[in-house]
Design a protein around this motif. Structure first.
Motif, PDB file in Angstrom:
ATOM      1  N   GLU A  55       0.576  -1.340  -0.179  1.00  0.00           N
ATOM      2  CA  GLU A  55       0.167   0.037  -0.200  1.00  0.00           C
ATOM      3  C   GLU A  55       0.878   1.341  -0.047  1.00  0.00           C
ATOM      4  O   GLU A  55       0.758   2.291  -0.744  1.00  0.00           O
ATOM      5  CB  GLU A  55      -0.791   0.091   1.354  1.00  0.00           C
ATOM      6  N   LEU A  59       2.418   0.502  -4.514  1.00  0.00           N
ATOM      7  CA  LEU A  59       1.382   1.325  -5.397  1.00  0.00           C
ATOM      8  C   LEU A  59       1.778   2.700  -5.738  1.00  0.00           C
ATOM      9  O   LEU A  59       1.673   3.132  -6.998  1.00  0.00           O
ATOM     10  CB  LEU A  59       0.164   1.068  -4.781  1.00  0.00           C
ATOM     11  N   ARG A  63       2.429   3.911  -9.757  1.00  0.00           N
ATOM     12  CA  ARG A  63       1.657   4.919 -10.392  1.00  0.00           C
ATOM     13  C   ARG A  63       2.459   6.013 -11.236  1.00  0.00           C
ATOM     14  O   ARG A  63       1.809   6.766 -11.844  1.00  0.00           O
ATOM     15  CB  ARG A  63       0.896   5.613  -9.416  1.00  0.00           C
ATOM     16  N   TYR A  72      -3.450  10.791  -8.490  1.00  0.00           N
ATOM     17  CA  TYR A  72      -2.754  10.400  -7.370  1.00  0.00           C
ATOM     18  C   TYR A  72      -1.445  11.010  -6.999  1.00  0.00           C
ATOM     19  O   TYR A  72      -0.699  10.844  -5.914  1.00  0.00           O
ATOM     20  CB  TYR A  72      -2.308   8.768  -7.657  1.00  0.00           C
ATOM     21  N   HIS A 109      -6.455  -7.121   2.648  1.00  0.00           N
ATOM     22  CA  HIS A 109      -6.144  -5.888   2.048  1.00  0.00           C
ATOM     23  C   HIS A 109      -4.900  -6.157   1.239  1.00  0.00           C
ATOM     24  O   HIS A 109      -4.837  -5.340   0.065  1.00  0.00           O
ATOM     25  CB  HIS A 109      -5.768  -4.786   3.310  1.00  0.00           C
ATOM     26  N   THR A 112      -6.150  -6.971  -2.029  1.00  0.00           N
ATOM     27  CA  THR A 112      -6.771  -5.953  -2.733  1.00  0.00           C
ATOM     28  C   THR A 112      -5.824  -4.938  -3.439  1.00  0.00           C
ATOM     29  O   THR A 112      -5.872  -4.972  -4.754  1.00  0.00           O
ATOM     30  CB  THR A 112      -7.803  -5.153  -1.744  1.00  0.00           C
ATOM     31  N   GLN A 113      -4.679  -4.971  -2.520  1.00  0.00           N
ATOM     32  CA  GLN A 113      -3.577  -3.795  -2.840  1.00  0.00           C
ATOM     33  C   GLN A 113      -2.939  -4.528  -4.328  1.00  0.00           C
ATOM     34  O   GLN A 113      -2.582  -3.994  -5.447  1.00  0.00           O
ATOM     35  CB  GLN A 113      -2.558  -3.793  -2.129  1.00  0.00           C
ATOM     36  N   THR A 115      -4.475  -6.689  -6.538  1.00  0.00           N
ATOM     37  CA  THR A 115      -5.409  -6.573  -7.693  1.00  0.00           C
ATOM     38  C   THR A 115      -5.354  -5.516  -8.025  1.00  0.00           C
ATOM     39  O   THR A 115      -5.460  -4.987  -9.472  1.00  0.00           O
ATOM     40  CB  THR A 115      -6.843  -6.918  -6.935  1.00  0.00           C
ATOM     41  N   ILE A 116      -5.114  -4.253  -7.378  1.00  0.00           N
ATOM     42  CA  ILE A 116      -5.115  -2.934  -7.845  1.00  0.00           C
ATOM     43  C   ILE A 116      -3.805  -2.621  -8.875  1.00  0.00           C
ATOM     44  O   ILE A 116      -3.899  -2.236  -9.835  1.00  0.00           O
ATOM     45  CB  ILE A 116      -5.116  -1.963  -7.027  1.00  0.00           C
ATOM     46  N   GLN A 117      -2.549  -3.387  -8.314  1.00  0.00           N
ATOM     47  CA  GLN A 117      -1.352  -3.339  -9.059  1.00  0.00           C
ATOM     48  C   GLN A 117      -1.549  -3.913 -10.507  1.00  0.00           C
ATOM     49  O   GLN A 117      -1.056  -3.552 -11.373  1.00  0.00           O
ATOM     50  CB  GLN A 117      -0.502  -4.025  -8.222  1.00  0.00           C
ATOM     51  N   ALA A 119      -4.481  -4.376 -11.938  1.00  0.00           N
ATOM     52  CA  ALA A 119      -5.031  -3.609 -12.939  1.00  0.00           C
ATOM     53  C   ALA A 119      -4.460  -2.453 -13.553  1.00  0.00           C
ATOM     54  O   ALA A 119      -4.555  -2.058 -14.716  1.00  0.00           O
ATOM     55  CB  ALA A 119      -6.164  -3.184 -12.100  1.00  0.00           C
ATOM     56  N   LEU A 120      -3.560  -1.734 -12.596  1.00  0.00           N
ATOM     57  CA  LEU A 120      -2.528  -0.618 -13.090  1.00  0.00           C
ATOM     58  C   LEU A 120      -1.649  -1.009 -14.114  1.00  0.00           C
ATOM     59  O   LEU A 120      -1.386  -0.303 -15.136  1.00  0.00           O
ATOM     60  CB  LEU A 120      -1.683   0.047 -11.925  1.00  0.00           C
TER      61      LEU A 120
END
Length: 174
Positions: A55, A59, A63, A72, A109, A112-113, A115-117, A119-120
């Motif tokens: 996190e 991330l 970004r 961001y 968590h 989830t982090q 999964t976001i990575q 997607a990025l």
């Protein structure tokens, strides 16, 4: 090489493998440290560490390579600047750990982090994987940063599996 496809697979598999490894530890042992390695972290501490790092470090640094990072930029730039000093990162993580976080929530968590990575990765232009940016790790490429994320996961999968093998009696006799 298609870095998006390659790193998507590596990040997803290492996330799944880390979660699986933590599930090999009995709940009552999550906060224990194997007696032969008293200097090591408990599995609960490793889970929290990986969640915190994903996190607060991974991330924001990933970004940096987004084409449209205006959403961001401010918050990420503050974290990147703050955590360029490793001691500050370590101190903040330790303070957060002392708040006795819910370990199952921390594991979710982390997932989830990750999964976001992943997607990025889909938003990254194919021609910028070798572009260098100033990160908490110094000036590195996106390929280096994502490789580091994968390596860090694998390192901690190993750290979790060691006590899992010890506590299940599958260890070799010294």
């Amino acid at each position: 090489m298609d870095y998006v496809q390659h790193f998507t697979r590596l990040l997803q598999h290492s996330c799944n493998d880390f979660i699986w490894a933590t599930q090999q530890i009995a709940v009552e042992k999550l906060n224990s440290v194997p007696p032969h390695r008293p200097e090591s972290w408990s599995v609960a501490r490793i889970i929290f560490h990986l969640r915190f790092q994903e996190e607060k470090v991974v991330l924001p640094n990933m970004r940096l390579w987004l084409t449209d990072r205006a959403l961001y930029a401010r918050q990420d730039d503050v974290l990147i600047e703050r955590y360029a000093a490793f001691e500050t990162l370590t101190q903040d993580e330790e303070e957060a750990w002392l708040q006795q976080p819910d370990i199952q929530a921390a594991l979710k968590h982390f997932q989830t982090q990750r999964t976001i990575q992943i997607a990025l990765l889909q938003e990254i232009d194919a021609d910028i994987w070798e572009d260098r940016r100033a990160t908490v790790w110094g000036e590195v490429t996106l390929r280096w940063a994502v490789t580091k994320t994968y390596q860090h996961s694998v390192e901690h999968i190993n750290d979790v599996l060691k006590p899992a093998l010890y506590w299940t009696g599958l260890r070799t006799t010294p």
